[in-house]
Design a protein around this motif. Sequence first.
Motif, PDB file in Angstrom:
ATOM      1  N   ALA A 241      27.549  37.773  -2.109  1.00 12.18           N
ATOM      2  CA  ALA A 241      27.391  37.555  -0.666  1.00 12.18           C
ATOM      3  C   ALA A 241      26.735  38.759  -0.008  1.00 12.18           C
ATOM      4  CB  ALA A 241      28.748  37.297  -0.019  1.00 12.18           C
ATOM      5  N   CYS A 242      26.936  39.955  -0.588  1.00 10.73           N
ATOM      6  CA  CYS A 242      26.390  41.177   0.000  1.00 10.73           C
ATOM      7  C   CYS A 242      25.109  41.603  -0.703  1.00 10.73           C
ATOM      8  CB  CYS A 242      27.412  42.304  -0.068  1.00 10.73           C
ATOM      9  SG  CYS A 242      28.947  41.896   0.764  1.00 10.73           S
ATOM     10  N   HIS A 243      24.796  41.010  -1.831  1.00  8.39           N
ATOM     11  CA  HIS A 243      23.609  41.358  -2.614  1.00  8.39           C
ATOM     12  C   HIS A 243      22.905  40.058  -2.938  1.00  8.39           C
ATOM     13  CE1 HIS A 243      20.959  42.778  -5.646  1.00  8.39           C
ATOM     14  NE2 HIS A 243      21.532  43.953  -5.814  1.00  8.39           N
ATOM     15  N   TRP A 244      21.765  39.834  -2.321  1.00  5.58           N
ATOM     16  CA  TRP A 244      21.093  38.544  -2.469  1.00  5.58           C
ATOM     17  C   TRP A 244      19.986  38.586  -3.511  1.00  5.58           C
ATOM     18  CZ3 TRP A 244      20.235  36.627   3.281  1.00  5.58           C
ATOM     19  CH2 TRP A 244      21.489  36.555   3.917  1.00  5.58           C
ATOM     20  N   GLY A 245      19.935  39.670  -4.232  1.00  4.12           N
ATOM     21  CA  GLY A 245      18.897  39.769  -5.259  1.00  4.12           C
ATOM     22  C   GLY A 245      17.510  40.056  -4.718  1.00  4.12           C
ATOM     23  N   SER A 246      17.437  40.658  -3.515  1.00  4.78           N
ATOM     24  CA  SER A 246      16.134  41.057  -2.987  1.00  4.78           C
ATOM     25  C   SER A 246      15.711  42.348  -3.671  1.00  4.78           C
ATOM     26  CB  SER A 246      16.222  41.323  -1.490  1.00  4.78           C
ATOM     27  OG  SER A 246      17.017  40.364  -0.876  1.00  4.78           O
ATOM     28  N   SER A 247      14.446  42.654  -3.625  1.00  2.00           N
ATOM     29  CA  SER A 247      14.014  43.898  -4.250  1.00  2.00           C
ATOM     30  C   SER A 247      13.189  44.748  -3.278  1.00  2.00           C
ATOM     31  CB  SER A 247      13.225  43.613  -5.518  1.00  2.00           C
ATOM     32  OG  SER A 247      12.268  42.627  -5.262  1.00  2.00           O
ATOM     33  N   ALA A 248      13.198  46.056  -3.528  1.00  2.00           N
ATOM     34  CA  ALA A 248      12.487  46.991  -2.668  1.00  2.00           C
ATOM     35  C   ALA A 248      12.094  48.216  -3.478  1.00  2.00           C
ATOM     36  CB  ALA A 248      13.385  47.408  -1.497  1.00  2.00           C
ATOM     37  N   VAL A 249      11.092  48.951  -2.952  1.00  2.00           N
ATOM     38  CA  VAL A 249      10.690  50.210  -3.571  1.00  2.00           C
ATOM     39  C   VAL A 249      11.786  51.235  -3.297  1.00  2.00           C
ATOM     40  CG1 VAL A 249       8.975  52.064  -3.514  1.00  2.00           C
ATOM     41  CG2 VAL A 249       8.251  49.691  -3.279  1.00  2.00           C
ATOM     42  N   ILE A 250      12.213  51.971  -4.335  1.00  2.00           N
ATOM     43  CA  ILE A 250      13.334  52.902  -4.191  1.00  2.00           C
ATOM     44  C   ILE A 250      12.808  54.323  -3.969  1.00  2.00           C
ATOM     45  CG2 ILE A 250      15.455  53.769  -5.281  1.00  2.00           C
ATOM     46  CD1 ILE A 250      15.422  50.739  -4.834  1.00  2.00           C
ATOM     47  N   PRO A 251      13.179  54.979  -2.854  1.00  2.33           N
ATOM     48  CA  PRO A 251      12.654  56.316  -2.563  1.00  2.33           C
ATOM     49  C   PRO A 251      12.888  57.313  -3.696  1.00  2.33           C
ATOM     50  CG  PRO A 251      14.011  55.511  -0.752  1.00  2.33           C
ATOM     51  CD  PRO A 251      14.058  54.471  -1.804  1.00  2.33           C
ATOM     52  N   ALA A 252      14.108  57.333  -4.254  1.00  3.91           N
ATOM     53  CA  ALA A 252      14.413  58.330  -5.281  1.00  3.91           C
ATOM     54  C   ALA A 252      13.490  58.177  -6.487  1.00  3.91           C
ATOM     55  CB  ALA A 252      15.865  58.208  -5.705  1.00  3.91           C
ATOM     56  N   ARG A 253      13.177  56.935  -6.838  1.00  2.00           N
ATOM     57  CA  ARG A 253      12.304  56.702  -7.994  1.00  2.00           C
ATOM     58  C   ARG A 253      10.880  57.170  -7.701  1.00  2.00           C
ATOM     59  NH1 ARG A 253      14.598  53.813 -12.133  1.00  2.00           N
ATOM     60  NH2 ARG A 253      16.549  52.792 -11.548  1.00  2.00           N
ATOM     61  N   VAL A 254      10.461  57.023  -6.440  1.00  6.05           N
ATOM     62  CA  VAL A 254       9.125  57.480  -6.057  1.00  6.05           C
ATOM     63  C   VAL A 254       9.082  59.005  -6.078  1.00  6.05           C
ATOM     64  CG1 VAL A 254       7.441  57.543  -4.192  1.00  6.05           C
ATOM     65  CG2 VAL A 254       8.692  55.438  -4.653  1.00  6.05           C
ATOM     66  N   ILE A 255      10.115  59.625  -5.500  1.00  6.65           N
ATOM     67  CA  ILE A 255      10.130  61.081  -5.384  1.00  6.65           C
ATOM     68  C   ILE A 255      10.119  61.738  -6.759  1.00  6.65           C
ATOM     69  CG2 ILE A 255      11.516  63.055  -4.631  1.00  6.65           C
ATOM     70  CD1 ILE A 255      12.573  61.183  -2.366  1.00  6.65           C
ATOM     71  N   HIS A 256      10.926  61.240  -7.663  1.00  8.74           N
ATOM     72  CA  HIS A 256      11.049  61.929  -8.945  1.00  8.74           C
ATOM     73  C   HIS A 256      10.089  61.418 -10.012  1.00  8.74           C
ATOM     74  CE1 HIS A 256      14.402  64.196  -7.468  1.00  8.74           C
ATOM     75  NE2 HIS A 256      14.967  63.094  -7.035  1.00  8.74           N
ATOM     76  N   ASN A 257       9.783  60.131  -9.971  1.00  8.47           N
ATOM     77  CA  ASN A 257       8.978  59.562 -11.059  1.00  8.47           C
ATOM     78  C   ASN A 257       7.654  58.947 -10.613  1.00  8.47           C
ATOM     79  OD1 ASN A 257      11.149  60.213 -12.584  1.00  8.47           O
ATOM     80  ND2 ASN A 257      11.946  58.129 -12.749  1.00  8.47           N
ATOM     81  N   TRP A 258       7.379  59.008  -9.299  1.00  9.93           N
ATOM     82  CA  TRP A 258       6.175  58.350  -8.751  1.00  9.93           C
ATOM     83  C   TRP A 258       6.135  56.894  -9.222  1.00  9.93           C
ATOM     84  CZ3 TRP A 258       3.990  59.757  -4.598  1.00  9.93           C
ATOM     85  CH2 TRP A 258       2.691  59.357  -4.274  1.00  9.93           C
ATOM     86  N   ASP A 259       7.302  56.250  -9.129  1.00 10.39           N
ATOM     87  CA  ASP A 259       7.482  54.897  -9.639  1.00 10.39           C
ATOM     88  C   ASP A 259       7.653  53.955  -8.456  1.00 10.39           C
ATOM     89  OD1 ASP A 259       8.471  52.537 -10.650  1.00 10.39           O
ATOM     90  OD2 ASP A 259      10.307  53.390 -11.489  1.00 10.39           O
ATOM     91  N   PHE A 260       6.703  53.026  -8.330  1.00  7.87           N
ATOM     92  CA  PHE A 260       6.716  52.145  -7.162  1.00  7.87           C
ATOM     93  C   PHE A 260       7.162  50.727  -7.488  1.00  7.87           C
ATOM     94  CE2 PHE A 260       4.030  55.580  -5.855  1.00  7.87           C
ATOM     95  CZ  PHE A 260       4.325  55.750  -4.517  1.00  7.87           C
ATOM     96  N   ILE A 261       7.732  50.534  -8.664  1.00  7.44           N
ATOM     97  CA  ILE A 261       8.159  49.185  -9.048  1.00  7.44           C
ATOM     98  C   ILE A 261       9.404  48.802  -8.248  1.00  7.44           C
ATOM     99  CG2 ILE A 261       8.961  47.732 -10.959  1.00  7.44           C
ATOM    100  CD1 ILE A 261       7.471  49.839 -12.781  1.00  7.44           C
ATOM    101  N   PRO A 262       9.352  47.689  -7.516  1.00  7.11           N
ATOM    102  CA  PRO A 262      10.514  47.288  -6.710  1.00  7.11           C
ATOM    103  C   PRO A 262      11.731  46.987  -7.593  1.00  7.11           C
ATOM    104  CG  PRO A 262       8.560  46.045  -6.075  1.00  7.11           C
ATOM    105  CD  PRO A 262       8.227  46.758  -7.345  1.00  7.11           C
ATOM    106  N   GLN A 263      12.902  47.409  -7.129  1.00  8.50           N
ATOM    107  CA  GLN A 263      14.147  47.183  -7.865  1.00  8.50           C
ATOM    108  C   GLN A 263      15.085  46.346  -6.986  1.00  8.50           C
ATOM    109  OE1 GLN A 263      14.499  48.528 -10.926  1.00  8.50           O
ATOM    110  NE2 GLN A 263      12.666  49.820 -10.888  1.00  8.50           N
ATOM    111  N   TYR A 264      16.065  45.749  -7.648  1.00 11.48           N
ATOM    112  CA  TYR A 264      17.016  44.932  -6.903  1.00 11.48           C
ATOM    113  C   TYR A 264      17.905  45.802  -6.013  1.00 11.48           C
ATOM    114  CZ  TYR A 264      15.632  41.090  -9.893  1.00 11.48           C
ATOM    115  OH  TYR A 264      14.901  40.136 -10.525  1.00 11.48           O
ATOM    116  N   VAL A 265      18.067  45.382  -4.783  1.00  7.36           N
ATOM    117  CA  VAL A 265      18.931  46.123  -3.860  1.00  7.36           C
ATOM    118  C   VAL A 265      19.824  45.162  -3.091  1.00  7.36           C
ATOM    119  CG1 VAL A 265      17.417  48.105  -3.490  1.00  7.36           C
ATOM    120  CG2 VAL A 265      17.142  46.075  -2.073  1.00  7.36           C
ATOM    121  N   CYS A 266      20.942  45.690  -2.578  1.00  9.59           N
ATOM    122  CA  CYS A 266      21.834  44.870  -1.776  1.00  9.59           C
ATOM    123  C   CYS A 266      21.240  44.701  -0.380  1.00  9.59           C
ATOM    124  CB  CYS A 266      23.215  45.504  -1.697  1.00  9.59           C
ATOM    125  SG  CYS A 266      23.245  47.001  -0.734  1.00  9.59           S
ATOM    126  N   GLN A 267      21.799  43.807   0.393  1.00  7.90           N
ATOM    127  CA  GLN A 267      21.258  43.511   1.718  1.00  7.90           C
ATOM    128  C   GLN A 267      21.322  44.729   2.642  1.00  7.90           C
ATOM    129  OE1 GLN A 267      19.471  40.864   0.879  1.00  7.90           O
ATOM    130  NE2 GLN A 267      19.701  40.308   3.024  1.00  7.90           N
TER     131      GLN A 267
END
Lengths: 444, 208
Positions: A241-267
């Motif tokens: 109910a609180c996590h609908w399986g949407s995805s977004a670019v994660i700041p920490a992954r961009v900062i450390h790995n320059w990784d822009f692949i969207p990951q699953y996040v909660c609402q």
Amino acid sequence: MTNSDESVNRGSVSTPSSTTSGALSVDLDDRLLPSNLAAEEMQLALNKEAGETELQTAISRCKELVLENDQCSLERKWLVRHLIELRLRLQECRDALNDPQHPRNLSSGASTRTVRGHHLHLQPLLSTSSHYCDHCTGTIWSVVQAWYQCEDCGYNCHHKCISSIIRECAHVTVTEKGGYECDICPEVGLSGQKYQCAECKSSLSIAAPKGLVCFGRLFFIDALWSEARKCDYSGLYYCSACHWGSSAVIPARVIHNWDFIPQYVCQASLQLLRLSSHLPLINLEKLNPSIFTVVHELKLVRRLRNELNGMRKYLLVCRDAEESHFIWKNVDKPHIIESPNLYSLQDLVDTQSGELPTKLHSLSHIFSEHIKMKCEVCKGRGHICEVCSNEEILFPFDVNASICNVCGVVLHKSCAARRKKCPKCLRLEQRKQDLVDAKDEDDL
Amino acid sequence: MATRKKVLLKVIILGDSGVGKTSLMNQYVNKKFSNQYKATIGADFLTKEVIVDDRIVTLQIWDTAGQERFQSLGVAFYRGADCCVLVFDVTAPNTFKSLDSWRDEFLIQASPREPTDFPFVLLGNKVDLEPRAISTKRAQQWCLSKNNIPYFETSAKEALNVEQAFQSIARNALTQQSQSVDLYNEFPDQIKLTNTTNRNSNGDSCAC
């Protein structure tokens, strides 16, 4: 919803402490309102037409409550927020008295509610777009059901769900936290969360149990167990109910790995990331300085932004630029040139796509055209290298310029390298010495 | 054979902070005076058309920041100046003492062709105020030691001597420019049929 929570907690968890937490879930949950305030806030939220005197009493009551609570406690934080809300409403009330055109007088009654930092607005019926309630995840049948939307974070919910909203407004979270989670998916594990959803505290398991039948009685009821879904941003597990399986670019992954692949996040994280994507929250120089040597686009962006920041200093003190609002006409995101070390998540996404470097290039062209060609005053405020005395006007933001740390004089990089010491500093020292000598002579 | 081309004269006003550089310029150009002090940032200029010896010239007067903290902005505008106005406050001895350093700094940054002959004008401002700290005689002595530069005692507040001072500034600037006009000529090898201009000033810049 709360009732079912309680029954689950009672039934499944054996430690005595968590049993109480189940029973008093509203009181002990650290993110919830203090109970004494909850009643009052709801009353006020529901009674939109509260007059000035009622608000005044509510304000003084709230002030008392603030003083009763400990400093830096969560209760106090919420009470202060509530106090601000009340004062704003009082102001609105006073404004409405003087101005017949005020929206408060035009709209029909209780159209705005303030719950957990959300500013919920009543939405018109018969709207064609389809929405889901962020609280109960049910469809909002906008034709027949009254529903609200938060004007700050976009949280949608049914009228009936208002009183049980759990999630804090993402706008409040962003402004108070003032930064992103910078560790990649900081998991504490399901056991660390006591097998509860990080938001609504409903019970979680790795896989939904089929139900245990003993002497014909069902001990675990399937429907009450929710699948655990991991949010890659917060590293916590949530219920469906609180996590609908949407995805977004994660700041920490961009900062450390320059990784822009969207990951699953909660609402909650999704709303937070969406809301803050344009805010300059990332100090890349501090968080990961080595990234500039690896990512060439970033190196370019940093150079251009520093250059623009140098030009900004000229434009800020230029009479012509001020009169024509030169900076504001050309810059849509002020932080780009004001604080060159801070990046928004969107900036980083645009850097990767190559959009930002192109934009900065053209901006730098526009700025330098004003300073070096068009504006007589800015041109006059340039420097002339006193080592080579070349007629070319040099600016501190130029690539081939070197600035003395002590006196601020600007020379060519190559000219400065040829001299052991800055010629202006030498001159200033000499003059100081002369003054001292002259004084000594006077004394004699 | 005065050229009919519009003449632009660049004048630079220098001096310590608070001596009244901006006030003098405002009094001269806009005929206004304000008691309020507002530090000039970097540099800015105003223009005024004046008639000098029957010629219309445009004065481009650069007002500068006396405060050190604004000097990180450059001084490229010193280049190509036709006259430099040094200002001090007759009631503040320190502003008189730093005249030398202002003059030296100007000569280094502007690097005029003939530093010794470059036209300076000295203004002792705020003569309406008491008590005087720098006497007329002392100021004149300094002027004498610096190749006899003209000295005026002014008051921007009372508009005293401001007009006369700037008239002299314009004249000095014009002489400077007409002397250097042949040096900066587009056609350096042209043959002058009249001998009105003196070319002997060219001698100093000989490479040997």
